[in-house]
Design an enzyme around this catalytic site. Structure first.
Site, PDB file in Angstrom:
ATOM      1  N   ASP A  18     -33.919  24.619  26.397  1.00 19.62           N
ATOM      2  CA  ASP A  18     -34.342  25.975  26.050  1.00 19.62           C
ATOM      3  C   ASP A  18     -34.507  26.140  24.543  1.00 19.62           C
ATOM      4  O   ASP A  18     -33.789  25.511  23.761  1.00 19.62           O
ATOM      5  CB  ASP A  18     -33.284  26.971  26.570  1.00 19.62           C
ATOM      6  CG  ASP A  18     -33.797  28.405  26.560  1.00 19.62           C
ATOM      7  OD1 ASP A  18     -35.021  28.613  26.434  1.00 19.62           O
ATOM      8  OD2 ASP A  18     -32.965  29.323  26.670  1.00 19.62           O
TER       9      ASP A  18
ATOM     10  N   HIS B 123     -43.318  23.426  22.142  1.00 17.56           N
ATOM     11  CA  HIS B 123     -43.272  22.648  23.387  1.00 17.56           C
ATOM     12  C   HIS B 123     -43.572  21.171  23.119  1.00 17.56           C
ATOM     13  O   HIS B 123     -42.958  20.291  23.725  1.00 17.56           O
ATOM     14  CB  HIS B 123     -44.267  23.218  24.401  1.00 17.56           C
ATOM     15  CG  HIS B 123     -43.875  24.580  24.918  1.00 17.56           C
ATOM     16  ND1 HIS B 123     -42.594  24.901  25.297  1.00 17.56           N
ATOM     17  CD2 HIS B 123     -44.602  25.720  25.122  1.00 17.56           C
ATOM     18  CE1 HIS B 123     -42.543  26.166  25.705  1.00 17.56           C
ATOM     19  NE2 HIS B 123     -43.751  26.680  25.606  1.00 17.56           N
TER      20      HIS B 123
ATOM     21  N   LEU C 157     -31.681   3.959  34.837  1.00 17.54           N
ATOM     22  CA  LEU C 157     -31.456   5.406  34.771  1.00 17.54           C
ATOM     23  C   LEU C 157     -32.316   6.137  35.811  1.00 17.54           C
ATOM     24  O   LEU C 157     -33.493   5.825  35.989  1.00 17.54           O
ATOM     25  CB  LEU C 157     -31.840   5.905  33.368  1.00 17.54           C
ATOM     26  CG  LEU C 157     -31.761   7.420  33.154  1.00 17.54           C
ATOM     27  CD1 LEU C 157     -30.317   7.890  33.059  1.00 17.54           C
ATOM     28  CD2 LEU C 157     -32.521   7.823  31.887  1.00 17.54           C
TER      29      LEU C 157
HETATM   30  C1  FPP Z   1     -37.971  26.424  27.035  1.00 17.00           C
HETATM   31  O1  FPP Z   1     -38.500  26.896  25.861  1.00 17.00           O
HETATM   32  C2  FPP Z   1     -38.672  25.285  27.564  1.00 17.00           C
HETATM   33  C3  FPP Z   1     -39.418  25.248  28.721  1.00 17.00           C
HETATM   34  C4  FPP Z   1     -40.310  26.293  29.193  1.00 17.00           C
HETATM   35  C5  FPP Z   1     -39.310  24.080  29.580  1.00 17.00           C
HETATM   36  C6  FPP Z   1     -39.146  22.763  28.877  1.00 17.00           C
HETATM   37  C7  FPP Z   1     -40.415  22.269  28.375  1.00 17.00           C
HETATM   38  C8  FPP Z   1     -40.534  21.230  27.526  1.00 17.00           C
HETATM   39  C9  FPP Z   1     -39.415  20.430  27.006  1.00 17.00           C
HETATM   40  C10 FPP Z   1     -41.887  20.872  27.041  1.00 17.00           C
HETATM   41  C11 FPP Z   1     -42.796  20.542  28.168  1.00 17.00           C
HETATM   42  C12 FPP Z   1     -42.456  19.258  28.820  1.00 17.00           C
HETATM   43  C13 FPP Z   1     -42.913  18.918  30.028  1.00 17.00           C
HETATM   44  C14 FPP Z   1     -42.757  17.508  30.485  1.00 17.00           C
HETATM   45  C15 FPP Z   1     -43.558  19.929  30.912  1.00 17.00           C
HETATM   46  P1  FPP Z   1     -38.899  28.438  25.831  1.00 17.00           P
HETATM   47  O2  FPP Z   1     -40.379  28.515  25.797  1.00 17.00           O
HETATM   48  O3  FPP Z   1     -38.255  29.156  26.970  1.00 17.00           O
HETATM   49  O4  FPP Z   1     -38.262  28.868  24.472  1.00 17.00           O
HETATM   50  P2  FPP Z   1     -37.861  30.353  24.051  1.00 17.00           P
HETATM   51  O5  FPP Z   1     -36.802  30.816  25.014  1.00 17.00           O
HETATM   52  O6  FPP Z   1     -37.352  30.167  22.663  1.00 17.00           O
HETATM   53  O7  FPP Z   1     -39.127  31.179  24.100  1.00 17.00           O
END
Ligand code: FPP
Length: 258
Positions: free
Chosen positions: A31, A48, A142
């Site tokens: 997150d 991202h 893994l």
């Molecule tokens: C949270 O950041 C992240 C996600 C929505 C999911 C995890 C995504 C990645 C690590 C990148 C994409 C990777 C793949 C393989 C799909 P957020 O957008 O919720 O952050 P915020 O809460 O600060 O807005």
């Protein structure tokens, strides 16, 4: 990443007490990509993108720290409610990740599994996920579990529905329904429950992630945003896990004089 760096995992279920072995299963809520980008005046997409780099680091660190199963919460069923452009960016990042990294993950003997709903995924995404699973099916290193289009409540609903159908059709005696049977109907059927759940970004929530499976997990809530996660952060979370007393609701044998 090389397959020569043999992990020290164990297939034994952890005993009550202070863990002697590294966590068998670590699950991560990645997150804070958006906030990481906003703090730097960058577009969310850049957050991202850097999140994918952190994800690669996490996989490598899990391998090196002797973790057996690593589950990454990559896209939740609730993430569809984000603006279409961001959803499309996340789908594109998954496409890129599988196309670019699958061969290397396979070479590193990593087995990929996907949990989550498959019915409403774009067909090419589904094809890539299935390709990743099929290519790495026989790997013994893994176990990388990608939670994609995943929601724990939806997973439980689907399991309950199948159990109810079996009972209705006379294939299952309702008296035989127990926790083990429910676990066997989840997407994670043959994966042990997580020992350690990590969440970055300082939020103190579980957000519909592995609700059933985390019943006795230890938690590590880290203040850093996901793009800043690295091997050191992983090591510190594991060190914290290894200092906990796991009691599973019971009591540890009394110490002399205690
Ligand atoms: C949270 O950041 C992240 C996600 C929505 C999911 C995890 C995504 C990645 C690590 C990148 C994409 C990777 C793949 C393989 C799909 P957020 O957008 O919720 O952050 P915020 O809460 O600060 O807005």
């Amino acid at each position: 990443m090389t397959p020569t760096n043999l992990p020290r995992w164990t297939d034994e279920a952890p005993e009550p007490g202070v863990p002697e072995a590294p966590p068998r299963h670590v699950a991560i809520i990645m997150d804070g990509n958006g906030r990481w980008a906003a703090a730097r005046g960058l577009p969310r997409l850049e957050g991202h993108r850097r999140g994918v780099e952190a994800l690669r680091k996490a996989i490598r660190a899990a391998h090196e720290l002797g973790v057996r199963h690593l589950t990454l919460y990559s896209f939740s069923v609730e993430n569809w409610s984000r603006p279409a452009e961001e959803v499309s960016d996340l789908m594109n990042l998954l496409r890129l990740f599988i196309r670019r990294d699958l061969a290397e993950l396979h070479k590193a003997n990593i087995r990929i599994r996907v949990i989550g709903e498959r019915g409403n995924l774009p067909p090419d995404i589904l094809g890539l996920l299935v390709e990743a699973e099929t290519t790495t099916r026989a790997n013994t290193g893994l176990d990388l579990v990608v939670a994609f289009n995943y929601g724990a409540r939806q997973e439980i609903v689907s399991a309950v529905r199948r159990i109810a159908e079996a009972a209705r059709d006379g294939r299952l005696d309702p008296a035989k329904i127990d926790a083990g049977l429910i676990s066997d109907h989840l997407d994670t059927a043959d994966i042990p429950d997580p020992d350690l759940v990590i969440r970055t970004s300082g939020e103190l929530r579980i957000s519909n992630f592995l609700l059933w499976q985390s019943a006795y997990a230890e938690f590590a809530f880290l203040p850093m945003h996901w793009p800043d996660f690295d091997k050191q952060a992983f090591e510190e979370a594991v060190a914290s896990y290894r200092s906990r007393q796991r009691r599973y609701g019971g009591r540890l044998a009394a110490r002399a004089g205690a």
